[in-house]
Design an enzyme around this catalytic site. Structure first.
Site, short mmCIF file in Angstrom:
data_model
loop_
_atom_site.label_atom_id
_atom_site.label_comp_id
_atom_site.label_asym_id
_atom_site.label_seq_id
_atom_site.Cartn_x
_atom_site.Cartn_y
_atom_site.Cartn_z
N MET A 170 40.93 1.02 -28.90
CA MET A 170 39.74 1.85 -28.82
C MET A 170 39.23 1.96 -27.39
O MET A 170 39.62 1.19 -26.51
CB MET A 170 38.65 1.29 -29.73
CG MET A 170 39.03 1.28 -31.21
SD MET A 170 37.74 0.64 -32.28
CE MET A 170 36.52 1.95 -32.18
N HIS A 171 38.34 2.94 -27.17
CA HIS A 171 37.48 3.06 -25.98
C HIS A 171 38.16 3.57 -24.72
O HIS A 171 37.48 3.91 -23.75
CB HIS A 171 36.79 1.74 -25.64
CG HIS A 171 36.21 0.99 -26.78
ND1 HIS A 171 35.37 1.58 -27.70
CD2 HIS A 171 36.34 -0.30 -27.17
CE1 HIS A 171 35.01 0.67 -28.60
NE2 HIS A 171 35.58 -0.47 -28.31
N ASP B 17 41.98 0.80 -33.96
CA ASP B 17 42.83 -0.29 -34.44
C ASP B 17 42.15 -1.18 -35.46
O ASP B 17 42.77 -1.61 -36.43
CB ASP B 17 43.39 -1.10 -33.26
CG ASP B 17 42.32 -1.56 -32.28
OD1 ASP B 17 41.11 -1.33 -32.51
OD2 ASP B 17 42.71 -2.15 -31.25
#
Length: 484
Positions: free
Chosen positions: A79-80, A236
């Site tokens: 992520m991110h 995830d």
């Protein structure tokens, strides 16, 4: 047949799943990280694509008939990560990853200038999130920012290269600080706070919805004989939850991968920003989740393995499956800063209590316990935000260790269940989302719970000893913070 791909930090995993829901084959390709400056963590976006295609190449070579029968693909991803594309759809720079800590000043700026942030995004501004990274780029790399056409998360970039479509799912989008998490749509107010607008964002879909079709060229490359739908997929952690059947409110798991996550499903948007708890969309419509996040969980053991030039299994073997007592050495696992509960990108890892008699075993045990203590911090943070968690499934690379599972049970004071397919949970969850998008089945019929392989119960004497050790450990962060 269904294919799941997990675009991780250290590698890409691909799994083939049959109609019975069983994983019949797996493949993996490694990825390299770059740390060009202190607190920086970057990757080449095209390396994700090469690894993903290579992993499926391996599956197609070893299992051509099964790969040919794939009708649905799901993607999971770290992520991110800020993947910045120009108008031609090419990366402008290496992606800035989830464990990058350079944007702490921009986080403070975002908090000051956007008082509605917590209510809309459901989270504190942390350097790991995507939005502060863009403020950093605007300030330090203005020419790159001027060329910016789209911002994608890692799996969205892989999807773009597999399908030609720029799409993101709700669970991953919730980790950007640009999503109105309760309403499940981009927030114009939050985008404007970072100099962006909706034109910079991908189209949004739910994780179980169709997002695009696999390109004919790749379908031909892999011998797939029918049109292949690509699902929205998931970040995830949400994908791991789908793989574990954690879709009902109250379902919880503990993942010790590169990072660590304590995850709980909710039936509503339940922000708890004051506790540095993340409140995100789940990968299914009408579901959300809360997370406590540790930035260096199994990564702490991997770091020690590198320092000691000894494989992790060889470090663990002399300790057996049960710790008689807490290690006299204590370890703070803040090698990449920490999120929950400290929200401190500058926090650092440390050993405390070393003596001339201290040896490798005490240090290894201290690392396992330090991560477990950090998980207890997360348990406490989630407990203050909602109802208590009474048991967890245990997944990720750390789940291979019976010793670590027992330490976690003793430290958390709740049963810890090691489950089947615990190490491919995100890729399995992605495959399940691919199936839902392809077939339209009900999530309850597809997202079943895995078989529990073993249960580690908290031992009363160990719980008491670890309770004392935890409270001593809790004193270390504030004391050391004064010195740094």
């Amino acid at each position: 047949m269904y294919l799941g791909m997990d675009i991780g930090t250290s590698g890409v995993k691909a799994v083939l799943v049959n109609e019975a829901g069983a994983v019949i084959a797996t493949a993996a390709r490694e990825l390299a990280l770059s740390h060009p400056a202190p607190l920086w963590s970057e990757q080449d976006p095209d390396a994700w694509v090469d690894a993903a295609i290579g992993a499926v190449d391996d599956l197609a070579a070893a299992h051509p008939r099964e790969t040919a029968a794939v009708c649905g693909i799901g993607l999971s991803g770290q992520m991110h990560g800020a993947t910045l594309l120009d108008a031609a759809g090419r990366p402008l720079r290496p992606a800035i990853l989830w464990n990058d800590g350079r944007s702490h000043a921009e986080c403070a700026e975002l908090e000051r200038h956007c008082p509605a942030l917590h209510a809309i995004a459901g989270n504190l501004a942390m350097p790991g999130f995507t939005a502060p990274k863009l403020l950093w780029v605007a300030r330090h790399e203005p020419e790159t920012f001027r060329k910016l056409a789209k911002v994608l998360l890692p799996k969205a970039y892989v999807r773009y290269r597999l399908t030609g479509e720029i799409v993101e799912d709700m669970s991953d989008a919730a980790g950007t600080l640009w999503l109105d998490v309760g309403r499940r749509r981009w927030s114009e107010e939050l985008l404007q706070a970072t100099g962006l607008d909706i034109s910079h964002m991908p189209r949004l879909v739910e994780g179980s919805q169709a997002s695009a079709m696999l390109s004919p060229e790749l379908a031909q490359r892999w011998g797939m004989t029918q049109s292949v739908v690509v699902a929205g997929g998931a970040g995830d952690c949400a994908a791991s939850a789908i793989g574990l059947g954690a879709i009902a409110p109250g379902d919880a798991f503990l993942s010790l991968g590169t990072s660590g996550v304590l995850f709980r499903v909710t039936d509503r948007f339940a922000p708890a920003a004051a506790s540095a708890v993340h409140a995100f969309c789940h990968a299914l419509p009408g579901r959300w989740h809360q997370m406590g996040v540790m930035l260096a969980a199994a990564a702490s053991l991997a770091w020690l393995s590198d320092v000691m030039a000894t494989p992790a299994p060889a470090l663990l073997a002399p300790l057996g499956d049960v710790a008689d007592r807490p290690s006299p050495v204590k370890f703070l696992p803040y090698l990449d800063g920490e999120r929950t509960p400290h929200n401190d990108a500058a926090a650092s890892g440390t050993f405390v209590g070393l003596r001339s008699a201290s040896g490798r075993n005490e240090m290894v045990q201290a690392v396992l316990e330090g991560v477990a203590f950090a998980a207890r911090d997360n348990l406490n943070a989630l407990g203050s935000a909602s109802s208590n968690i009474t048991e967890v499934d245990f997944v990720g690379g750390g789940s291979r260790s019976a010793l670590w599972a027992q330490i976690c049970a003793d430290v958390l004071g709740i049963p810890v269940h090691r489950v089947e397919e615990g190490e491919v949970g995100a890729a399995l969850g992605a495959a399940r989302l691919g199936r839902l998008a392809a077939t339209g089945e009900e999530p309850l019929d597809v997202c079943t719970r895995p078989r529990r392989l073993s249960t580690f119960m908290p031992r009363p004497s160990a719980v008491a000893a670890y309770d004392d050790a935890y409270h001593q450990w809790r004193k270390l962060y504030p004391a050391l913070k004064e010195c740094t």
